[in-house]
Scaffold this motif. Sequence first.
Motif, PDB file in Angstrom:
ATOM      1  N   ILE A  67      -6.109  13.470  -5.869  1.00  0.00           N
ATOM      2  CA  ILE A  67      -7.398  12.784  -5.941  1.00  0.00           C
ATOM      3  C   ILE A  67      -8.453  13.799  -5.521  1.00  0.00           C
ATOM      4  N   ALA A  85      -6.618   5.911  -5.899  1.00  0.00           N
ATOM      5  CA  ALA A  85      -5.770   5.694  -4.721  1.00  0.00           C
ATOM      6  C   ALA A  85      -4.891   4.468  -4.915  1.00  0.00           C
ATOM      7  N   ALA A  89      -0.966   5.102  -5.441  1.00  0.00           N
ATOM      8  CA  ALA A  89      -0.185   4.572  -4.318  1.00  0.00           C
ATOM      9  C   ALA A  89       0.844   3.556  -4.799  1.00  0.00           C
ATOM     10  N   LEU A 102      -5.160  15.000  -1.408  1.00  0.00           N
ATOM     11  CA  LEU A 102      -6.607  14.837  -1.442  1.00  0.00           C
ATOM     12  C   LEU A 102      -7.262  16.214  -1.498  1.00  0.00           C
ATOM     13  N   ILE A 127      -9.650   5.486   1.529  1.00  0.00           N
ATOM     14  CA  ILE A 127      -8.471   5.900   0.769  1.00  0.00           C
ATOM     15  C   ILE A 127      -7.209   5.699   1.597  1.00  0.00           C
ATOM     16  N   CYS A 128      -7.262   6.105   2.863  1.00  0.00           N
ATOM     17  CA  CYS A 128      -6.088   5.966   3.724  1.00  0.00           C
ATOM     18  C   CYS A 128      -5.696   4.509   3.918  1.00  0.00           C
ATOM     19  N   GLY A 131      -3.629   3.488   0.938  1.00  0.00           N
ATOM     20  CA  GLY A 131      -2.288   4.047   1.018  1.00  0.00           C
ATOM     21  C   GLY A 131      -1.416   3.332   2.030  1.00  0.00           C
ATOM     22  N   PHE A 138      -1.401  10.766   2.954  1.00  0.00           N
ATOM     23  CA  PHE A 138      -2.213  11.691   2.157  1.00  0.00           C
ATOM     24  C   PHE A 138      -2.216  13.073   2.793  1.00  0.00           C
TER      25      PHE A 138
END
Length: 273
Positions: A67, A85, A89, A102, A127-128, A131, A138
């Motif tokens: 990403i 994401a 994921a 990332l 984003i995290c 995930g 990541f």
Amino acid sequence: MKKSLHTKSVNGCNLLTALSIAQKSGFSGVEIVASKLDAYLAEGFTAEDLAAELKAKNLEAICINDICHIESPRPEALEQMLEEAHRYAEVAEIIGCKYIQLVPLVELDGYAWDAILDITANNVKQICDIGANHGVAFQLEAVAWSPFRSLKRGLALIEKVGKDNLGMVVDTWHFWAGGETQPEEVAAMDPSLIYNIHFCDGKRQAPDTVWDETKLRGYYFNEADIPLEDYANAIKASGYKGWWSVELVSSKHWEMDAIAVAKKLSDDMDHYM
């Protein structure tokens, strides 16, 4: 320690061919280039199909790459990042892949460092969280020509984000070409923050020229300028025990016999591991 092929090293073929090359060349893992994955899924194949292919070839998916533009302040760019994401994921969870990469680039060039850190951290936190819903983490790549061009700056972002599913990939070329990270700093890392290794040789950008990764990284091990023995020793000294991925980003080698290239990379990697 286990050996993985970054499928960008054999970029001139489709995903399943890259898996076959990895299997035949002595690798037990693969990093999956996102463009290859997207092309595979666009033709109606599923993540379950890919999981079956990996199992049949006795390969483990290490990471989906990647990403990009995670530093972007543009709302439409963040929307795209979050969509990617979610999509990657979901695939990663099904195929048993622990990491998605990332990549920060250059949209914030000229901004103050504190602003770069704040904007990027805000994006990465979101984003995290996506995930985490899929059990996926990541790996941050400290891109040599970006504001995040060093181990120190990468670790600053990880601290700012404050999520336990964010770590770093130690990329020997990016660290060396960025000019601000020494092998001794890698040796001193907390090994729990090292999610992966991208091991490769290469050269630095000449002054007043444009970065061209496909030329600067177009070398087999010990053909260019990176002190690979020093980096290999530093990685081991850190206590890291995970995957080492060979990454040859080379337009020249993409036009060569991909199986022969991968086999040489695999054999030569054994020396450093």
